[in-house]
Each structure stands twice: as C-alpha cells, then as structure tokens.
Scaffold this active site. Structure first.
Site, short mmCIF file in Angstrom:
data_model
loop_
_atom_site.label_atom_id
_atom_site.label_comp_id
_atom_site.label_asym_id
_atom_site.label_seq_id
_atom_site.Cartn_x
_atom_site.Cartn_y
_atom_site.Cartn_z
N HIS A 1 -46.45 0.88 1.80
CA HIS A 1 -46.26 -0.43 1.18
C HIS A 1 -46.68 -0.37 -0.28
O HIS A 1 -47.54 -1.11 -0.74
CB HIS A 1 -47.04 -1.50 1.95
N ASP B 1 -43.34 1.71 14.89
CA ASP B 1 -43.68 0.55 14.05
C ASP B 1 -43.36 -0.73 14.82
O ASP B 1 -42.86 -1.70 14.26
CB ASP B 1 -42.95 0.60 12.71
#
EC number: 3.5.1.25
Length: 405
Positions: free
Chosen positions: A204, A291
């Site tokens: 991220h 995920d």
C-alpha cells in the site's frame, strides 16, 4: 464438527504427489502420528496396520500456507475475538489452507491489540476442530501511504511510531510486518521487524526505486499483492516529478532477492499478468495469497472490511469484493481456487502453482522446516485433491479435519 485423535500410522496412495519440482505418479505417502515418515512409490513401505486413504487417481499435496488473509465465513480477524479468528481458520481449512498468518487491516491501536490477543489465544489452544493452524500474525495495516489504502479505512492510517509498533511485536506473535517505504519512520520499523525475525514487506505504497532501495538496505524483502495498491512509473512521477523514476514494480522485478505475491482469483489480475509474474520471479520468489475477506463462502451482499463495528463497507458479488464500482476490495475465494486459476488460466505448471501456495510462503516466513512440502520429518499437513483440483480431504498434523455444513 468431526474430531478424532490421530491414527498411529496413515497411508495415502493411488494418487499423484505434488513435490516442489515435479509430479510423482503412483505415490505412497506414509505418516506416523503428526509427522510424514515416507514419500515415494514403494508399495512395500505401506505398514500393515496403517489406515489407508485412497486418493482415487487425484493429487496428494502439502497443506496450503496463506501469508495474507483477512477473513472468511462471515468473520474478519479484526473483529478481535477468538470465536471470529476460529471461524476464519475453519473457513479456510475447507479450502485446503492448513497454516495461515491472519492479517491486520487498518484499525485503532486497541483494535490491533485485540486482534493479536485473539490470534494468540487460538494459536495456543489449537485442536483439530480449530481448522487452520496459526503460524503468526501479518501486521499489515495501519502503516499505509495516503492514496494507496484501497478498501482499508484511511482515517486510521498512520506513520509508524516506535512506541506503538514495539508493543505489537512484544506480543510475540507477529511473523510478517508491512509498512509503506516512503513513510516517516519506515526505516526504523523495517530494522526492528528484521531483528524480530519477520518477513519484512512493503505494501500500500507509492514508493520510488530509491525509497525501495533504502527499504531493502533496512531489511525489506517482499512486496504485498503485486500490481495492487502499489506504485508504478506514472504514479511516482505524479508524486515526485521529473525525471521519471523507477517504482516498486521495476525494483521487485530487477532484484533477485525480492519476493512478491499475486491474488489469483481471476478478478484482480488477468491471465497474462499471472503468467508474467511467474515468468519474472519464478515459483521460488512468487507466493499465492488469498487476501480474502469475510465474504468467503457467504452469499453476495454488503459486508464490513476489517472490524465489524466500524470497518469500511464493501460489496461481494460472489466472485470478488468491490469497495465501489470499479474499485476492488480483496478477494472472496480460498487458496484452492487460487491454485486452480494460476495453473489453468496462468498456464503455470501444476507443481509450480502448488509450490507458490506451500513451500515458497513457508520459506519466506522461515517455517519451511515444519511445513510446505511432502517431506519426511515435516508436519503431516496433507491434502487430497480431485483430478480437477477440488479439495477432498484435509489432514492437519496427522488428523483429518472435517466440518459439517
């Protein structure tokens, strides 16, 4: 729920064993108590007293290892209770995951501590009814860069501060640690996580090549979900101007010590990207991850990502999660689906697809002496798959796991 004690000896035969580098036809896999004792083809090695499992011409594989996993079965590990964590473990055991690293999302300090405590409780009280074993926690949120938060709640993203993250590591359960490389304090975070023996990752993030190199010098060795919420040349130029600079993508592809991961659900990445990632990093440096969020095995609908009390909303259509139209919000599929997709759509050899879901994540997290391959001496975490790679049986530490639906 079915529970029983491990049989003294177990023999799985009439299947093809998937080894890290090849397929072994007419395989015989023998276990005693919670350990594998033999992998080969010699029928003479079958103990007379062993319980026989017939693979019926399918595949015999190691249990899957997931290093990036948020939820399943209606629960998210950030719900912060042992019951929620156990629900996630049970949900993913159904899909062949026998070892996992429950993964934090962004959250408050109290929410992250509650998650760590709940995961520790489930790890320390494990029995076969619990489902997947917890090898450690992936400290993922909250150290994300602005504009790269994806479906995570951006209001609780922050730069790493030693007084905060040192308490997380003191729990003793953190095995993977993520931080965006460009954040203030990232270098100190990476150094501390490295000293704690973690797989240190960047995710991220909108970091440049030079910021990645600094991170690498401080211990970072992995990048989360390739192509998702990560920088590219254009995004770095928008942030730092000209001349254009390299990004996370180029750095990972050029550095042979770096590993990464892909979400092979068929929705996040097209087949050519799955194939490209494998061709560039090979199975030794590429992991499959789910995920996965709480919508695994749940009907399409609206769900919370992260803590049930105040996590961000997403919508599952039964194939993937959506934060908003056109914006993905993690997957709703288990690891068995990822392996099938990587093999069939990504055109990756079966032994490589399975390695990316087993031995490679085990190696990267330092648990490969215990799990990750069909090797004598390792834990008897074994799957029996059909010819179409559907999960038929799950054995964890020599015990067969089953859950009534």
């Amino acid at each position: 729920m079915l529970r029983r004690n491990p049989v003294p000896q177990l023999c799985i035969l009439n299947g093809t064993a998937i080894l890290p580098d090849r397929l072994l036809s007419d395989a015989v896999v023998v276990c005693r108590d919670d350990r594998i004792t033999y992998v080969g083809t010699a029928q003479s090695r079958i103990p007379a007293s062993a319980e026989i499992v017939d693979a019926k011409g399918g595949y015999i594989t190691p249990g899957f290892v997931d290093i990036h996993i948020h939820g399943g079965g209606g629960a998210d590990v950030m719900d912060g209770s042992a019951d929620a964590v156990k629900t996630v473990c049970q949900s993913h055991a159904r899909h062949g995951t026998t070892t996992m690293f429950p993964t934090t999302s962004t959250g408050t300090d109290d929410q992250i501590h509650a998650m760590l405590a709940a995961c520790g409780e489930v790890r320390d009280t494990w029995n076969i009814e619990s489902g997947s074993k917890i090898a450690g926690v992936h400290l993922y949120g909250p150290y994300f860069a602005e504009g790269k938060t994806g479906c995570h709640d951006e209001s609780v993203c922050r730069a790493p501060e030693a007084a905060e993250y040192r308490r997380y590591f003191e729990s003793g359960i953190v095995g993977i640690a993520t931080c965006a490389a460009e954040l203030p304090g990232a270098a100190a975070f990476y150094r501390h996580a490295t000293k704690r023996g973690c797989l240190v990752t960047c995710g991220h993030s909108n970091s440049s090549w030079n910021e990645m190199e600094t991170a690498f010098q401080n211990g970072m060795r992995h990048v989360d979900h390739f192509w998702c919420a990560m920088s590219n040349v254009s995004s770095v130029r928008k942030r730092l101007g000209v001349p254009m600079q390299g990004s996370m993508l180029e750095y990972v592809l050029s550095n042979p010590e770096m590993s990464t991961e892909v979400i092979a659900d068929g929705m996040h990445l097209a087949p050519e990207l799955l194939s490209f990632a494998w061709r560039m990093k090979r199975s030794e440096r590429l992991c499959l991850v789910t995920d996965c969020n709480r919508a695994l095995d749940m009907p399409p609908g609206k769900y919370r990502f992260g803590p049930e009390e105040d996590g961000s909303w997403f919508t599952s259509d039964g194939k993937v999660g959506w934060a908003s139209p056109g914006s993905l919000a993690s997957s709703v599929m288990g690891m068995d689906h990822m392996v099938r997709t990587m093999h069939k759509l990504g055109n990756v050899p079966l032994q490589d697809a399975v390695r990316m879901a087993t031995l490679t994540p085990a190696e990267r997290t330092g648990i490969d002496q215990q799990v990750g391959s069909l090797t004598a001496g390792k834990q008897a975490d074994i799957l029996v798959l059909s010819k179409t790679l559907k999960v038929k049986q799950v054995h964890i530490s020599g015990e067969r796991w089953a859950q009534s639906r």
